[in-house]
Design an enzyme around this catalytic site. Structure first.
Site, short mmCIF file in Angstrom:
data_model
loop_
_atom_site.label_atom_id
_atom_site.label_comp_id
_atom_site.label_asym_id
_atom_site.label_seq_id
_atom_site.Cartn_x
_atom_site.Cartn_y
_atom_site.Cartn_z
N ASN A 5 -10.60 -2.65 -5.23
CA ASN A 5 -10.69 -1.55 -5.95
C ASN A 5 -10.31 -1.29 -7.50
O ASN A 5 -10.55 -0.22 -8.17
CB ASN A 5 -8.71 -2.21 -6.20
CG ASN A 5 -8.17 -2.00 -4.97
OD1 ASN A 5 -7.31 -2.80 -5.27
ND2 ASN A 5 -8.19 -1.03 -4.03
N ASP A 50 0.72 -1.46 -0.02
CA ASP A 50 -0.19 -0.30 -0.01
C ASP A 50 0.43 1.49 -0.28
O ASP A 50 2.30 1.43 0.21
CB ASP A 50 -1.36 0.24 1.19
CG ASP A 50 -2.33 0.80 0.86
OD1 ASP A 50 -2.25 1.23 0.22
OD2 ASP A 50 -3.02 1.41 2.38
C1 IPE Z 1 -5.71 -2.14 -0.02
O1 IPE Z 1 -5.32 -1.36 -0.08
C2 IPE Z 1 -5.24 -3.67 -1.63
C3 IPE Z 1 -4.32 -3.54 -2.30
C4 IPE Z 1 -2.90 -2.97 -1.39
C5 IPE Z 1 -4.04 -4.14 -3.53
P1 IPE Z 1 -6.61 0.15 -0.41
O2 IPE Z 1 -5.36 1.29 -0.62
O3 IPE Z 1 -6.81 -0.99 -1.46
O4 IPE Z 1 -6.54 -0.12 0.92
P2 IPE Z 1 -7.95 0.92 1.21
O5 IPE Z 1 -9.01 1.29 0.08
O6 IPE Z 1 -7.12 2.01 2.20
O7 IPE Z 1 -8.25 -0.10 2.82
C1 IPE Z 2 -1.03 0.04 -3.04
O1 IPE Z 2 -1.83 1.64 -3.32
C2 IPE Z 2 -1.89 0.12 -4.28
C3 IPE Z 2 -3.16 -0.82 -4.80
C4 IPE Z 2 -3.57 -0.71 -3.17
C5 IPE Z 2 -3.57 -1.34 -6.58
P1 IPE Z 2 -2.12 2.49 -3.50
O2 IPE Z 2 -3.03 3.10 -4.46
O3 IPE Z 2 -3.26 1.94 -2.49
O4 IPE Z 2 -1.90 3.43 -3.26
P2 IPE Z 2 -2.83 4.84 -1.58
O5 IPE Z 2 -3.13 3.78 -0.07
O6 IPE Z 2 -2.99 5.66 -2.39
O7 IPE Z 2 -1.62 6.14 -1.42
MG MG Z 3 -4.54 2.49 -1.32
#
Ligand code: IPE
Ligand code: IPE
Ligand code: MG
Length: 238
Positions: free
Chosen positions: A60, A12
């Site tokens: 997602n 993340d």
């Molecule tokens: C969790 O991260 C999913 C992945 C790392 C693929 P998210 O960024 O989607 O989670 P939330 O929405 O902050 O809980």
């Molecule tokens: C993790 O990074 C990747 C996925 C969840 C696919 P994020 O895209 O969630 O990055 P933040 O949490 O918005 O910084």
């Molecule tokens: Mg995230």
């Protein structure tokens, strides 16, 4: 050092990594793929048998279409570019998550990755893609209900182990250590069933900055944990 057999990572913070540099979120995801390569290599060197990476959650899809397309494109790019190398390194690829709502080209690539590498033994890379734990459990329960309705299995056989065997992770040991980067303190629907006795490491660093050193530190911290599984600690018991 006592190493976990299975490490699972919630990757993340790609978006925040990009924003802090004034870049579009897509650049964070691209750099995230570099961190994936480093994590897989490091896990191999550390002798970690199973590495699970949460790449795309069943939630997602709620993101803007541009970003979803970018993430799907990166998965395709990663498999096309890295599959041969992974195979050469003796990595077996497993994919967990729902397949039915993926396009045929992505489904084909995921199957190709699993089929090509199925006999590799050195290390298993589990890619959690289009994965959500509640969806996984619901799909497993549906399959079990079908078998029960068809009279293939008696009620007494429906144990926790039987459910285990119907999850996407069937045959994969539960994660010993779950790492989440970016400072968020939640599971976001990741491996809810399998995490029953996992240890957790919530790291402040953003995923593109996760490197070998951060990985090694998380493992060193894990090595000092006392896992009791409801019993007594090793010192007290002896
Ligand atoms: C969790 O991260 C999913 C992945 C790392 C693929 P998210 O960024 O989607 O989670 P939330 O929405 O902050 O809980
Ligand atoms: C993790 O990074 C990747 C996925 C969840 C696919 P994020 O895209 O969630 O990055 P933040 O949490 O918005 O910084
Ligand atoms: Mg995230």
């Amino acid at each position: 050092m006592r190493h976990p057999q299975h490490v699972a990572i919630i990757m993340d913070g790609n978006g925040r990594w990009a924003r802090s540099r004034g870049l579009p979120r897509s650049m964070g995801h691209r750099r995230g793929v570099e961190a994936v390569r480093e994590a897989v290599r490091a896990a191999g060197e550390f002798g970690i048998q199973y590495l699970t990476l949460f790449a795309f959650s069943s939630e997602n899809w709620r993101r803007p279409k541009d970003e979803v397309d970018e993430l799907l494109g990166l998965l395709k790019h990663f498999i096309r570019r890295d599959l041969a190398d992974l195979h050469k390194e003796g990595v077996r690829v497993r994919v967990i998550g729902a397949r039915d709502n993926l396009t045929p080209d992505i489904r084909g690539l995921l199957e190709e990755a699993e089929n090509l590498t199925r006999d590799n033994q050195r290390q298993t890379l589990v890619i959690a893609f289009n994965y959500g734990a509640r969806d996984e459990v619901a799909r497993a329960v549906r399959r079990i209900a079908e078998k029960f309705a068809a009279g293939e299995v008696p009620l007494e056989a429906l144990t926790a182990e039987y459910l285990d065997d119907h999850l996407d992770t069937a045959g994969i040991p539960d994660p010993d250590l779950i790492i989440r980067t970016s400072g968020e303190l939640r599971l976001s629907n990741f491996l809810l069933w399998q995490a029953a006795y996992s240890e957790f490491a919530f790291l402040p660093c953003l995923w593109p900055d996760f490197d070998r050193k951060a990985f090694r530190e998380a493992l060193a911290d894990y090595a000092g944990r006392d896992r009791r599984y409801g019993g007594l600690s090793r010192e007290i018991a002896s």
